[in-house]
Design a protein around this motif. Structure first.
Motif, short mmCIF file in Angstrom:
data_model
loop_
_atom_site.label_atom_id
_atom_site.label_comp_id
_atom_site.label_asym_id
_atom_site.label_seq_id
_atom_site.Cartn_x
_atom_site.Cartn_y
_atom_site.Cartn_z
N VAL A 1 0.83 -1.20 0.00
CA VAL A 1 0.00 0.00 0.00
C VAL A 1 0.87 1.26 0.00
O VAL A 1 0.60 2.23 -0.72
CB VAL A 1 -0.96 0.00 1.21
CG1 VAL A 1 -1.66 1.36 1.34
CG2 VAL A 1 -1.99 -1.11 1.07
N SER A 2 1.94 1.24 0.79
CA SER A 2 2.86 2.39 0.83
C SER A 2 3.51 2.61 -0.53
O SER A 2 3.69 3.76 -0.96
CB SER A 2 3.94 2.16 1.89
OG SER A 2 3.37 2.09 3.18
N GLU A 3 3.87 1.53 -1.23
CA GLU A 3 4.44 1.64 -2.57
C GLU A 3 3.46 2.35 -3.51
O GLU A 3 3.85 3.20 -4.31
CB GLU A 3 4.78 0.25 -3.13
CG GLU A 3 5.86 -0.50 -2.40
CD GLU A 3 7.25 -0.12 -2.89
OE1 GLU A 3 7.34 0.72 -3.81
OE2 GLU A 3 8.23 -0.66 -2.36
N VAL A 4 2.18 1.97 -3.40
CA VAL A 4 1.16 2.57 -4.26
C VAL A 4 0.98 4.05 -3.92
O VAL A 4 0.96 4.92 -4.81
CB VAL A 4 -0.17 1.82 -4.13
CG1 VAL A 4 -1.29 2.57 -4.86
CG2 VAL A 4 -0.04 0.41 -4.68
N ASP A 5 0.83 4.35 -2.64
CA ASP A 5 0.50 5.71 -2.22
C ASP A 5 1.68 6.68 -2.35
O ASP A 5 1.48 7.86 -2.67
CB ASP A 5 0.02 5.70 -0.77
CG ASP A 5 -1.35 5.05 -0.62
OD1 ASP A 5 -2.03 4.87 -1.63
OD2 ASP A 5 -1.72 4.70 0.53
N GLU A 6 2.88 6.19 -2.11
CA GLU A 6 4.04 7.09 -2.03
C GLU A 6 4.91 7.09 -3.28
O GLU A 6 5.62 8.08 -3.55
CB GLU A 6 4.90 6.71 -0.82
CG GLU A 6 4.15 6.85 0.51
CD GLU A 6 4.95 6.30 1.68
OE1 GLU A 6 6.17 6.06 1.51
OE2 GLU A 6 4.35 6.09 2.75
N ILE A 7 4.88 6.03 -4.07
CA ILE A 7 5.78 5.94 -5.23
C ILE A 7 4.99 5.85 -6.54
O ILE A 7 5.11 6.71 -7.41
CB ILE A 7 6.73 4.74 -5.10
CG1 ILE A 7 7.59 4.89 -3.85
CG2 ILE A 7 7.60 4.60 -6.36
CD1 ILE A 7 8.48 3.69 -3.57
N ILE A 8 4.18 4.80 -6.68
CA ILE A 8 3.51 4.55 -7.96
C ILE A 8 2.47 5.61 -8.26
O ILE A 8 2.43 6.18 -9.37
CB ILE A 8 2.86 3.15 -7.96
CG1 ILE A 8 3.94 2.08 -7.77
CG2 ILE A 8 2.10 2.91 -9.26
CD1 ILE A 8 3.40 0.68 -7.55
N GLY A 9 1.59 5.89 -7.30
CA GLY A 9 0.53 6.86 -7.50
C GLY A 9 1.03 8.21 -7.98
O GLY A 9 0.60 8.70 -9.03
N PRO A 10 1.94 8.85 -7.22
CA PRO A 10 2.43 10.16 -7.66
C PRO A 10 3.08 10.14 -9.05
O PRO A 10 2.98 11.12 -9.80
CB PRO A 10 3.48 10.50 -6.58
CG PRO A 10 3.01 9.77 -5.37
CD PRO A 10 2.43 8.49 -5.88
N GLU A 11 3.73 9.02 -9.41
CA GLU A 11 4.37 8.92 -10.73
C GLU A 11 3.35 8.84 -11.86
O GLU A 11 3.61 9.31 -12.98
CB GLU A 11 5.27 7.68 -10.78
CG GLU A 11 6.52 7.78 -9.94
CD GLU A 11 7.59 8.66 -10.60
OE1 GLU A 11 7.43 8.99 -11.79
OE2 GLU A 11 8.55 9.03 -9.92
#
Length: 341
Positions: free
Chosen positions: A53-63
């Protein structure tokens, strides 16, 4: 509009009490959600799901904010770039799949199209035939298959009737019962078997030849597959074991391949593999992972990619119901083809 405005991750509970990541993709006028399955990792603790979830919210989503959700291949290739490894070992294949499918769902919702039609186009009308799990035994897991299927519910009826007359997972009993049930229903009801441990080649061959088996997923070396292909007629020999362990994609060894989307990563990777399988004149069969959510996307993906069959667990009620809804949606355009090996 299909421009991505936000991507949100959360923890999802799968059957069997496992955890995974669910992803929401929000565009200016669309929405997509998908909870990724998990296959061979029974120790996926909630901490791992929170990390995803952190990967999605902090890395993938913003990209991915600002990308056009209709650019599926571009987004999927960018997920590989974000990950930076050769096997999604950084962000995880389940995380990549959750984002990829949610993106496709969001784009389909903007266009007000069902997911299967968005993936496959106007002429996507051939419904995948379900292979439905009925029992688990010591040597094999057992599935029911209706080869001359007329309606999705034919498989359910066959499975229910089979379980009414067979209490224990015996191949002999299931074989006899499947023929009896088929006669009563006026259908060609056969068995699918998935080998769970290595067995002598002669035993596997006799198992198929002497029983009402039309599908087998063997476990063994190349010789076993060659013998099965040479020694059986009209039987689907599933090459997942050879493909996963040795990368063999060859019609000489097997004529069917079950494919679990979780093993690929993105929808684009899944599409490419299905295309490669078809180019080898091998039948692609989309399959559930060991631990799934109630998400209804799998039948849509199977239909959109023109996979003639789909392997489902005995508790996959949501996916069976969705397949039935798709059949109703297609109406007279929809076709259930005879599933022959």
């Amino acid at each position: 509009m299909t421009i991505i405005e936000n991507i949100v991750g959360r923890v999802a509970v799968l059957r069997g009490g496992r955890y995974s990541v669910e992803v929401d993709v929000i565009t200016t006028s669309g929405f997509g959600r998908f909870a990724a399955p998990v296959d061979d990792n029974p120790q996926l603790y909630i901490a791992e799901a929170h990390r995803a979830v952190s990967e999605v919210d902090e890395i993938i989503g913003p990209e991915l904010i600002g990308f056009d959700a209709s650019e599926q291949e571009l987004i999927d290739s960018y997920l590989w770039e974000i990950d930076g490894t050769e096997d999604f070992s950084h962000i995880g294949a389940n995380t990549a799949l959750a984002v990829s499918v949610a993106v496709a769902k969001a784009a389909a919702s903007v266009k007000k199209m069902p997911l299967y039609s968005y993936i496959g186009g106007t002429f996507t009308t051939e419904l995948p035939v379900p292979l439905l799990e009925v029992m688990q035994g010591e040597d094999f897991d057992y599935y029911v298959l209706v080869r001359d299927i007329m309606e999705i519910t034919d498989v359910v009826d066959a499975a229910v009737n089979l379980l009414e007359v067979v209490e224990k997972p015996s191949l002999e009993e299931l074989s006899r019962a499947s023929e009896k049930v088929g006669s009563e229903l006026g259908l060609e009801v056969t068995l699918g078997i998935v080998q769970k441990k290595p067995l002598p080649i002669e035993e596997v061959l006799s198992t198929v030849e002497d029983h009402n088996v039309s599908y087998i997923k063997p476990m063994g070396d190349e010789d076993l597959f060659l013998e099965l292909i040479a020694g059986t007629h009209g039987v689907f020999v599933d090459g997942e074991y050879l493909f996963q362990r040795k990368g063999i994609l060859d019609r000489r060894y097997y004529n069917a391949l079950s494919i679990k989307p979780i093993n690929l990563g993105t929808l684009t990777d899944l599409y490419n593999l299905v295309s490669d399988v078809k180019s080898e004149r091998i039948t692609p069969i989309l399959a559930e992972a060991r631990y799934e959510s109630a998400d209804e996307a799998l039948p849509h993906i199977a239909l959109g990619l023109r996979c003639p069959a789909i392997i489902l667990g005995k508790d996959s009620v949501a996916k069976l119901n969705e397949l039935n809804r798709i059949a109703e949606d297609l109406g007279e355009r929809g076709r259930l083809i005879t599933f022959e090996g």
